[in-house]
Design an enzyme around this catalytic site. Structure first.
Site, PDB file in Angstrom:
ATOM      1  N   ASP A   1       0.872  -1.502   0.056  1.00  0.00           N
ATOM      2  CA  ASP A   1      -0.380   0.058  -0.064  1.00  0.00           C
ATOM      3  C   ASP A   1       0.864   1.259   0.032  1.00  0.00           C
ATOM      4  O   ASP A   1       2.211   1.593   0.015  1.00  0.00           O
ATOM      5  CB  ASP A   1      -1.116  -0.381   1.177  1.00  0.00           C
ATOM      6  CG  ASP A   1      -0.538  -0.701   2.284  1.00  0.00           C
ATOM      7  OD1 ASP A   1       1.084  -1.181   2.332  1.00  0.00           O
ATOM      8  OD2 ASP A   1      -1.114  -0.567   3.163  1.00  0.00           O
TER       9      ASP A   1
ATOM     10  N   ASN B   1      -7.688  -3.157  13.958  1.00  0.00           N
ATOM     11  CA  ASN B   1      -9.399  -3.060  14.293  1.00  0.00           C
ATOM     12  C   ASN B   1      -9.200  -4.292  13.366  1.00  0.00           C
ATOM     13  O   ASN B   1     -10.215  -4.345  12.617  1.00  0.00           O
ATOM     14  CB  ASN B   1      -9.735  -1.978  12.971  1.00  0.00           C
ATOM     15  CG  ASN B   1      -8.457  -1.533  11.765  1.00  0.00           C
ATOM     16  OD1 ASN B   1      -8.038  -1.840  11.183  1.00  0.00           O
ATOM     17  ND2 ASN B   1      -8.749  -0.465  11.814  1.00  0.00           N
TER      18      ASN B   1
ATOM     19  N   HIS C   1      -7.419  -5.210  10.133  1.00  0.00           N
ATOM     20  CA  HIS C   1      -6.993  -4.913   8.465  1.00  0.00           C
ATOM     21  C   HIS C   1      -6.096  -5.270   8.437  1.00  0.00           C
ATOM     22  O   HIS C   1      -4.785  -5.367   9.091  1.00  0.00           O
ATOM     23  CB  HIS C   1      -7.177  -3.011   8.133  1.00  0.00           C
ATOM     24  CG  HIS C   1      -6.285  -2.242   8.751  1.00  0.00           C
ATOM     25  ND1 HIS C   1      -5.936  -1.090   8.894  1.00  0.00           N
ATOM     26  CD2 HIS C   1      -4.657  -2.979   8.875  1.00  0.00           C
ATOM     27  CE1 HIS C   1      -4.314  -0.516   9.330  1.00  0.00           C
ATOM     28  NE2 HIS C   1      -3.854  -1.391   9.088  1.00  0.00           N
TER      29      HIS C   1
ATOM     30  N   GLU D   1      -9.972  -1.830   5.597  1.00  0.00           N
ATOM     31  CA  GLU D   1     -10.205  -1.120   7.069  1.00  0.00           C
ATOM     32  C   GLU D   1     -11.400  -2.818   6.717  1.00  0.00           C
ATOM     33  O   GLU D   1     -12.250  -2.907   6.000  1.00  0.00           O
ATOM     34  CB  GLU D   1     -10.773   0.288   6.539  1.00  0.00           C
ATOM     35  CG  GLU D   1      -9.867   0.749   6.265  1.00  0.00           C
ATOM     36  CD  GLU D   1      -8.897   1.026   7.808  1.00  0.00           C
ATOM     37  OE1 GLU D   1      -8.079   0.217   8.711  1.00  0.00           O
ATOM     38  OE2 GLU D   1      -7.986   2.612   7.641  1.00  0.00           O
TER      39      GLU D   1
HETATM   40  C1  F6R Z   1       1.221  -1.564   6.370  1.00  0.00           C
HETATM   41  C2  F6R Z   1       0.144  -2.349   6.050  1.00  0.00           C
HETATM   42  C3  F6R Z   1      -0.423  -2.062   7.298  1.00  0.00           C
HETATM   43  C4  F6R Z   1       0.172  -2.505   9.025  1.00  0.00           C
HETATM   44  C5  F6R Z   1      -0.857  -2.493  10.465  1.00  0.00           C
HETATM   45  C6  F6R Z   1      -0.110  -2.775  11.255  1.00  0.00           C
HETATM   46  O1  F6R Z   1       1.950  -1.586   4.720  1.00  0.00           O
HETATM   47  O2  F6R Z   1      -0.196  -2.893   5.680  1.00  0.00           O
HETATM   48  O3  F6R Z   1      -1.463  -3.100   7.510  1.00  0.00           O
HETATM   49  O4  F6R Z   1       0.578  -3.596   8.720  1.00  0.00           O
HETATM   50  O5  F6R Z   1      -1.517  -0.831  10.521  1.00  0.00           O
HETATM   51  O6  F6R Z   1       0.885  -1.544  11.395  1.00  0.00           O
HETATM   52  P1  F6R Z   1       2.136  -1.467  12.808  1.00  0.00           P
HETATM   53  O7  F6R Z   1       2.669  -2.357  12.291  1.00  0.00           O
HETATM   54  O8  F6R Z   1       2.523   0.066  12.694  1.00  0.00           O
HETATM   55  O9  F6R Z   1       0.943  -1.568  14.023  1.00  0.00           O
END
Ligand code: F6R
Length: 251
Positions: free
Chosen positions: A76, A145, A147, A152
């Site tokens: 992403d 959450n 995701h 989301e």
């Molecule tokens: C990042 C991504 C997100 C993160 C998720 C957890 O490329 O796709 O889904 O993996 O938000 O983020 P952290 O590791 O910062 O807790």
């Protein structure tokens, strides 16, 4: 290698702490690259994979792993951030991995956050993954959450690469990387759940008590759009590497 447990379709390794998660993840990636030097990796950003990337950099310097023929596709990118912005995911990947290993940057792909036509750009990203032969090993983190990538709650299992609105929870969670919450972009481009599920093999890393609830619902709950990571239960080769804190009440 640490003991692998299984809940339903999901394999789980529980590590002592986040350093052990980083090492275990790096060993799996290094082995996969060793077995197939031309592997197509799916890569993630965020706080969780940083330790694993550090381990891989060390292994590359010690000539234990060779990235020279590896290609990668990131999950992403924020919409509206220039690639030189310190919080763009292209910048993150260069800074945390690509600048420090012998990967050919021409073979690294991150969705474009500032394309002239976002729909065309998303379609073209899907096309590039297909043309490369599909993702062999996909790295994931998980949002508090539930995701995965920026799919989301409410994202269906069939979703493909597209532009999405970030939820309040994600904006709050990611504010720690920006000056303040108002600076966090409100939109992103993300691979879809359908895109992710096509990877041959998936490894998800999670650490800390902030992820306990999302992990429980993803591994043991129903496969529902409200918890996007729950759709990983439908994949035949999905491993979660988590630390003790994140595993609270799971087994
Ligand atoms: C990042 C991504 C997100 C993160 C998720 C957890 O490329 O796709 O889904 O993996 O938000 O983020 P952290 O590791 O910062 O807790």
């Amino acid at each position: 290698m640490l003991e692998e447990k299984q809940i339903g379709n999901i394999k789980i390794i529980i590590c002592e702490n986040k350093q052990e998660v980083a090492k275990t993840g790096a060993e799996i990636f290094a082995k996969a690259i060793g077995n197939n030097p031309k592997i197509i990796l799916g890569l993630a950003t965020g706080g969780t994979p940083v330790g694993m990337y550090k381990e891989l950099i060390k292994m590359n310097k010690e000539a234990v792993v060779d990235f020279s023929q590896v290609s990668s596709f990131n999950l992403d990118e924020y919409v509206g951030l220039d690639i030189n912005h310190s919080q763009s995911y292209r910048y993150f990947m260069n800074d945390n991995l690509f600048n420090h290993v012998n990967i050919d940057k021409n073979n690294t792909y991150v969705p474009d956050g500032k394309p002239s036509n976002i729909q065309e750009s998303c379609l073209s990203y899907e096309g590039k993954i297909k043309a490369a032969g599909g993702i062999g090993l996909q790295l994931l983190g998980i949002g508090s959450n539930g995701h995965i990538a920026f799919n989301e709650p409410g994202s269906s299992k069939e979703t493909r690469t597209r532009e999405v609105d970030l939820t309040e929870t994600t904006i709050k969670d990611n504010a720690r990387f920006f000056e303040n919450e108002a600076e966090v972009p409100k939109k992103a481009v993300t691979m879809g759940i359908g895109t992710i599920l096509e990877a041959k093999r998936i490894v998800l890393l999670a650490t800390g008590e902030n992820k306990v609830d999302a992990l429980k619902r993803s591994i043991k709950g129903l496969q529902i759009a409200e918890v996007p990571a729950s759709f990983l239960q439908a994949h035949s080769d999905c491993l979660f590497i988590i630390d003790k804190e994140a595993s609270s009440g799971l087994l």
